[in-house]
Design a protein around this motif. Structure first.
Motif, PDB file in Angstrom:
ATOM      1  N   MET A   1       0.812  -1.215   0.000  1.00 33.95           N
ATOM      2  CA  MET A   1       0.000   0.000   0.000  1.00 33.95           C
ATOM      3  C   MET A   1       0.853   1.275   0.000  1.00 33.95           C
ATOM      4  O   MET A   1       0.322   2.384   0.024  1.00 33.95           O
ATOM      5  N   GLU A   2       2.185   1.120   0.008  1.00 35.50           N
ATOM      6  CA  GLU A   2       3.018   2.328   0.115  1.00 35.50           C
ATOM      7  C   GLU A   2       2.745   3.284  -1.043  1.00 35.50           C
ATOM      8  O   GLU A   2       2.679   4.498  -0.869  1.00 35.50           O
ATOM      9  N   HIS A   3       2.527   2.709  -2.228  1.00 35.03           N
ATOM     10  CA  HIS A   3       2.252   3.513  -3.414  1.00 35.03           C
ATOM     11  C   HIS A   3       1.034   4.408  -3.207  1.00 35.03           C
ATOM     12  O   HIS A   3       1.039   5.591  -3.484  1.00 35.03           O
ATOM     13  N   THR A   4      -0.033   3.820  -2.633  1.00 34.44           N
ATOM     14  CA  THR A   4      -1.266   4.569  -2.394  1.00 34.44           C
ATOM     15  C   THR A   4      -1.051   5.674  -1.371  1.00 34.44           C
ATOM     16  O   THR A   4      -1.528   6.788  -1.525  1.00 34.44           O
ATOM     17  N   VAL A   5      -0.330   5.338  -0.297  1.00 38.15           N
ATOM     18  CA  VAL A   5      -0.063   6.330   0.737  1.00 38.15           C
ATOM     19  C   VAL A   5       0.673   7.527   0.139  1.00 38.15           C
ATOM     20  O   VAL A   5       0.338   8.680   0.389  1.00 38.15           O
ATOM     21  N   THR A   6       1.662   7.259  -0.697  1.00 36.90           N
ATOM     22  CA  THR A   6       2.429   8.340  -1.293  1.00 36.90           C
ATOM     23  C   THR A   6       1.546   9.186  -2.207  1.00 36.90           C
ATOM     24  O   THR A   6       1.611  10.414  -2.176  1.00 36.90           O
ATOM     25  N   ALA A   7       0.711   8.538  -2.994  1.00 39.90           N
ATOM     26  CA  ALA A   7      -0.200   9.287  -3.868  1.00 39.90           C
ATOM     27  C   ALA A   7      -1.109  10.173  -3.029  1.00 39.90           C
ATOM     28  O   ALA A   7      -1.342  11.335  -3.362  1.00 39.90           O
ATOM     29  N   PHE A   8      -1.577   9.622  -1.900  1.00 41.87           N
ATOM     30  CA  PHE A   8      -2.426  10.403  -0.997  1.00 41.87           C
ATOM     31  C   PHE A   8      -1.668  11.625  -0.467  1.00 41.87           C
ATOM     32  O   PHE A   8      -2.191  12.741  -0.465  1.00 41.87           O
ATOM     33  N   GLU A   9      -0.429  11.392  -0.040  1.00 43.88           N
ATOM     34  CA  GLU A   9       0.385  12.498   0.481  1.00 43.88           C
ATOM     35  C   GLU A   9       0.619  13.555  -0.596  1.00 43.88           C
ATOM     36  O   GLU A   9       0.566  14.755  -0.317  1.00 43.88           O
ATOM     37  N   ASN A  10       0.875  13.098  -1.823  1.00 48.86           N
ATOM     38  CA  ASN A  10       1.090  14.050  -2.928  1.00 48.86           C
ATOM     39  C   ASN A  10      -0.165  14.887  -3.172  1.00 48.86           C
ATOM     40  O   ASN A  10      -0.070  16.102  -3.375  1.00 48.86           O
ATOM     41  N   GLU A  11      -1.291  14.226  -3.154  1.00 47.26           N
ATOM     42  CA  GLU A  11      -2.536  14.963  -3.373  1.00 47.26           C
ATOM     43  C   GLU A  11      -2.784  15.956  -2.240  1.00 47.26           C
ATOM     44  O   GLU A  11      -3.254  17.071  -2.474  1.00 47.26           O
ATOM     45  N   LEU A  12      -2.453  15.544  -1.013  1.00 44.94           N
ATOM     46  CA  LEU A  12      -2.615  16.455   0.134  1.00 44.94           C
ATOM     47  C   LEU A  12      -1.732  17.689  -0.017  1.00 44.94           C
ATOM     48  O   LEU A  12      -2.168  18.801   0.260  1.00 44.94           O
ATOM     49  N   THR A  13      -0.496  17.469  -0.454  1.00 44.69           N
ATOM     50  CA  THR A  13       0.428  18.589  -0.632  1.00 44.69           C
ATOM     51  C   THR A  13      -0.112  19.548  -1.683  1.00 44.69           C
ATOM     52  O   THR A  13      -0.099  20.775  -1.496  1.00 44.69           O
ATOM     53  N   GLU A  14      -0.629  18.975  -2.767  1.00 46.61           N
ATOM     54  CA  GLU A  14      -1.202  19.810  -3.825  1.00 46.61           C
ATOM     55  C   GLU A  14      -2.374  20.633  -3.288  1.00 46.61           C
ATOM     56  O   GLU A  14      -2.514  21.829  -3.583  1.00 46.61           O
ATOM     57  N   LEU A  15      -3.181  19.975  -2.462  1.00 51.27           N
ATOM     58  CA  LEU A  15      -4.351  20.630  -1.871  1.00 51.27           C
ATOM     59  C   LEU A  15      -3.908  21.770  -0.948  1.00 51.27           C
ATOM     60  O   LEU A  15      -4.437  22.892  -1.015  1.00 51.27           O
ATOM     61  N   THR A  16      -2.946  21.474  -0.075  1.00 49.26           N
ATOM     62  CA  THR A  16      -2.444  22.478   0.871  1.00 49.26           C
ATOM     63  C   THR A  16      -1.837  23.659   0.123  1.00 49.26           C
ATOM     64  O   THR A  16      -2.070  24.821   0.475  1.00 49.26           O
ATOM     65  N   ASP A  17      -1.078  23.374  -0.920  1.00 49.02           N
ATOM     66  CA  ASP A  17      -0.476  24.451  -1.727  1.00 49.02           C
ATOM     67  C   ASP A  17      -1.568  25.325  -2.345  1.00 49.02           C
ATOM     68  O   ASP A  17      -1.437  26.550  -2.399  1.00 49.02           O
ATOM     69  N   GLY A  18      -2.642  24.682  -2.793  1.00 45.75           N
ATOM     70  CA  GLY A  18      -3.762  25.435  -3.363  1.00 45.75           C
ATOM     71  C   GLY A  18      -4.389  26.363  -2.335  1.00 45.75           C
ATOM     72  O   GLY A  18      -4.708  27.513  -2.632  1.00 45.75           O
ATOM     73  N   VAL A  19      -4.571  25.846  -1.116  1.00 45.66           N
ATOM     74  CA  VAL A  19      -5.171  26.664  -0.045  1.00 45.66           C
ATOM     75  C   VAL A  19      -4.270  27.865   0.257  1.00 45.66           C
ATOM     76  O   VAL A  19      -4.751  28.989   0.419  1.00 45.66           O
ATOM     77  N   ILE A  20      -2.964  27.634   0.302  1.00 44.61           N
ATOM     78  CA  ILE A  20      -2.037  28.739   0.601  1.00 44.61           C
ATOM     79  C   ILE A  20      -2.056  29.762  -0.546  1.00 44.61           C
ATOM     80  O   ILE A  20      -2.081  30.980  -0.308  1.00 44.61           O
ATOM     81  N   ALA A  21      -2.096  29.288  -1.786  1.00 40.45           N
ATOM     82  CA  ALA A  21      -2.185  30.199  -2.933  1.00 40.45           C
ATOM     83  C   ALA A  21      -3.458  31.051  -2.847  1.00 40.45           C
ATOM     84  O   ALA A  21      -3.436  32.269  -3.101  1.00 40.45           O
TER      85      ALA A  21
END
Lengths: 225, 225
Positions: A1-21
């Motif tokens: 499941m490591e692949h899924t966890v990483t994809a989740f983390e990447n999506e979270l980072t993208e989301l957080t960056d969007g909120v900050i923008a």
């Protein structure tokens, strides 16, 4: 499941960056609106108004991404709180943008001269609110609960400014009925700024809940004149 | 999969019922707040204020159920739009409740006599807003897009009332400086009512999007004095 966890983390980072923008856009919009009051500069007010659709678009994008993450990744507990917080913080920032737009519109109605002659204390209150919004965005970016709680606690200071300004503007209207229209717009500008402060406080609560899983208690220190 | 579909439908019904219950609470709160203005009845104002925590609790419950449905049932397309609409309509209704609470608080500040002597046109505007809120809740319950679009179109009428009231209150303040404090509270009450009208309009847009999948266009007829 490591692949899924990483994809989740990447999506979270993208989301957080969007909120900050989105937060940075809201700050710029507020900054233009405040400068337009103090400098009586209609161009700055127009620019603040024109920024608004970009904020709306970004907020909708964050909402859609958050919902998709919840539906497709089925996060639980701590992980579930992060896209929900992103979505709700985005809504609060989008509302800050609307309020800044309304401040700019009212500045245009008062007219440059009127704005400048009455507006110094309003602008001071605005700068305080802008500082709180900046601080809470930093707290979000850094995932710093202590910073978030500081913003939450300091909201009473904004309320105090607002109450004083409100009383001062009423007194001014009574002394000089010619000023009633301009002062009324300034009353609403002050109210809009107070509400931006409330949104900063809401965001602080959302950060606290996102990170700790615990709601901040309701009895925040309140200034009541 | 029939079992799952039925469970999903049952959860949706529960969610929709919750949203309607929240809407009924918001309506009662607004009704008490408006009657408190017209009758100068502090007890009604207090009751409107005391209703607010129940609305908050119900809105949080709807939000949690919506998120859980999205995470666990992974609905797509039309089915995904329904829990999202429920969550967002609940947020709008919760804000209507906050605004009604603020109307009630300001009524208490003006005091019974002050409220009664100035407030007839404010109350008329309030009754119009309450009717719109009722109509949009009916549209939601009946999943009736046409009714929702009607509410959306009629928002211009509320704006027109608001603009006239705003001008009237400013004129009154200029004539009679003694009335400035009461009139200022009434200005904010009128603004809060206009914002409840805006939330009814937002809810109409959410119903339209939920049912059709298409956003209502931005150029809603607007009254501008």
């Amino acid at each position: 499941m490591e692949h899924t966890v990483t994809a989740f983390e990447n999506e979270l980072t993208e989301l957080t960056d969007g909120v900050i923008a989105l937060g940075v856009l809201a700050q710029s919009q507020l900054d233009d609106a405040l400068s337009s009051i103090f400098q009586g500069d209609a161009k700055l007010a127009q620019r603040a108004i024109k920024r608004d659709p970009a904020l709306d678009t970004l907020a909708i994008d964050i909402e859609r991404k958050s919902v998709r993450m919840i539906a497709l990744r089925q996060p639980m507990a701590d992980d579930l709180r992060r896209p929900i917080a992103a979505m709700k913080i985005a809504m609060n920032l989008e509302r800050c943008g609307d309020l800044a737009k309304n401040v700019a519109k009212r500045t245009l109605k008062i007219g440059p001269a009127g704005a400048v002659s009455f507006a110094a204390p309003v602008e001071r209150m605005g700068r305080l609110v802008a500082a709180r919004l900046g601080a809470v965005l930093n707290a979000y970016g850094a995932r710093n609960v202590t910073q978030a709680v500081d913003v939450w606690t300091q909201d009473a200071e904004i309320d105090e400014h607002y109450e004083q300004l409100f009383a001062g503007l009423l007194a001014r209207m009574a002394e000089d009925p010619e000023s009633i229209t301009a002062c009324t717009h300034l009353l609403f500008i002050a109210k809009n700024l107070e509400r931006i402060g409330d949104h900063a406080t809401n965001i602080a609560e959302l950060i606290h809940y996102e990170i700790t899983g615990v709601e901040l208690v309701e009895d925040r220190p309140k200034f009541d004149a």
